[in-house]
Design an enzyme around this catalytic site. Sequence first.
Site, short mmCIF file in Angstrom:
data_model
loop_
_atom_site.label_atom_id
_atom_site.label_comp_id
_atom_site.label_asym_id
_atom_site.label_seq_id
_atom_site.Cartn_x
_atom_site.Cartn_y
_atom_site.Cartn_z
N HIS A 147 2.30 3.65 8.81
CA HIS A 147 2.96 2.35 8.93
C HIS A 147 4.30 2.34 8.21
CE1 HIS A 147 1.38 1.28 4.88
NE2 HIS A 147 2.23 0.28 4.91
N SER A 190 0.83 -1.21 0.00
CA SER A 190 0.00 0.00 0.00
C SER A 190 0.86 1.26 0.00
CB SER A 190 -0.95 0.00 1.20
OG SER A 190 -0.25 -0.10 2.41
N GLU A 191 2.03 1.23 0.63
CA GLU A 191 2.99 2.34 0.53
C GLU A 191 4.42 1.82 0.58
OE1 GLU A 191 -0.51 4.87 1.68
OE2 GLU A 191 0.35 3.10 2.65
N THR A 192 5.29 2.55 -0.09
CA THR A 192 6.74 2.41 0.04
C THR A 192 7.30 3.77 0.41
OG1 THR A 192 6.89 0.58 -1.55
CG2 THR A 192 8.88 1.87 -1.17
#
Length: 330
Positions: free
Chosen positions: A121, A90-92
Site C-alpha cells: 500500500h 502501519s508504514e511510511t
Amino acid sequence: MTPQTTSSTGPNPLPHTVESPATLQSPDTLQSPDTLPSPDTPQISDSIEVLRYSAFTADPAGGNPAGVVLDAEGLDDARMLAVAAEVGYSETAFVTAQDTAARRYRLRYFSPLAEVAFCGHATIATAVALASRNGTGELLFETPAGEIRVGTSLDDGLVRATLTSVPAHSHPARDTQVERVLRALRWSRDDLDTGLPPHVAFAGNDHLVLAVRSREQLAALDYDFDALHALMRQHGWTTVHLVHRDAADRFVFHARDPFPVGGVVEDPATGAAAAAFGGYLRALGLVTEPLRVHIRQGEDMGRPSDLYVDVHPDDPRVRVTGQAVPLPAP
C-alpha cells in the site's frame, strides 16, 4: 522504549521489532504511547515533508493510510524509523535516491517499530504521489525485496497504480505452525476452509495464508496480540493473511491482516499480502487462465478497501492495482 534500527543489506530482510510492541487499536490512532513526542518536543517531521495518502480506495475515509517522504536522500535509518513512528501509520515509504529523468527511484519502508522489505500500500501511495508530481507513466522502484515496476494512469480524475511484484511462490505451512497460530487466533481446525489449505506465501515478504469457512468468523476476529507477534517473529512472517471466499465459483475474497510485528493490530489494506495471495492461488493450480481476483479488506475496521490482483498461469509475478487519495495533514 527505544526503537531498534534495521538493515536492508539482504534480499529479504526480516522485520525486527522492539522488545514489547504497542497494542494499537485503529488506523486513526496508529501510534504507540511510548513513541509519542511530549508537547515540548519539536516533531521530527516538522523539518521533513511527509505526504499522507490512503491507498486502495477512492475515499479518504477508507483504505490504508501511508506516509510518503519523496526527498529522503539525507535521512539515516534511525531518522527514518523515528519519522515512521511519529507519523504512526502501519508504514511510511522513503525515497532515498532518484533519477527523475529515468523515472527510477530507491524506496525503503518503515513501520512504527521496524523496517520491512516491501509494502504494497505504501508503494501504491508513493507511485500516486510521484505521478501527481511528475506525471503518469511507468516507474521503477528499487526496494530491499527487489525491483518493483509500477504503472500509473488517470482514471476519472484519480491516479490508479499497478505494481508488478517480484516472482511469487508459496508452499504448505507446517501443521505445528498452523496449530500454534490457530491458538493465537482462538480458532480451531474446523473453522478453516479445506479447499484453500494453509500456506506460507511470498511476493517480497512471507505471509501465512489461512482461509476461514465463515464470513462471521472472520468478522469476529479477536486474537492474542503477544502470542501471534512472537510466532510471526519466529517464522519471519510480515502478516497473517486471513481470507474468506465469497463463493466457490467466484474469485472474490474478504481479507484481514494482523500486523503485530509492525506494532499494528491490523492492516486495512495489504498490497504485499495480496500479491503473495495471487502466487498462492497459482501454486494451488487455481489459475488456469489469466485471472483477476478482487480482495475486499478493511470492512470490519470501518476502512473498506479494494485490491485487484491479476495472476497469469505462466508468469510468477503478480500485479496488484489500486487507487490512492491524499489525506490532510494532522
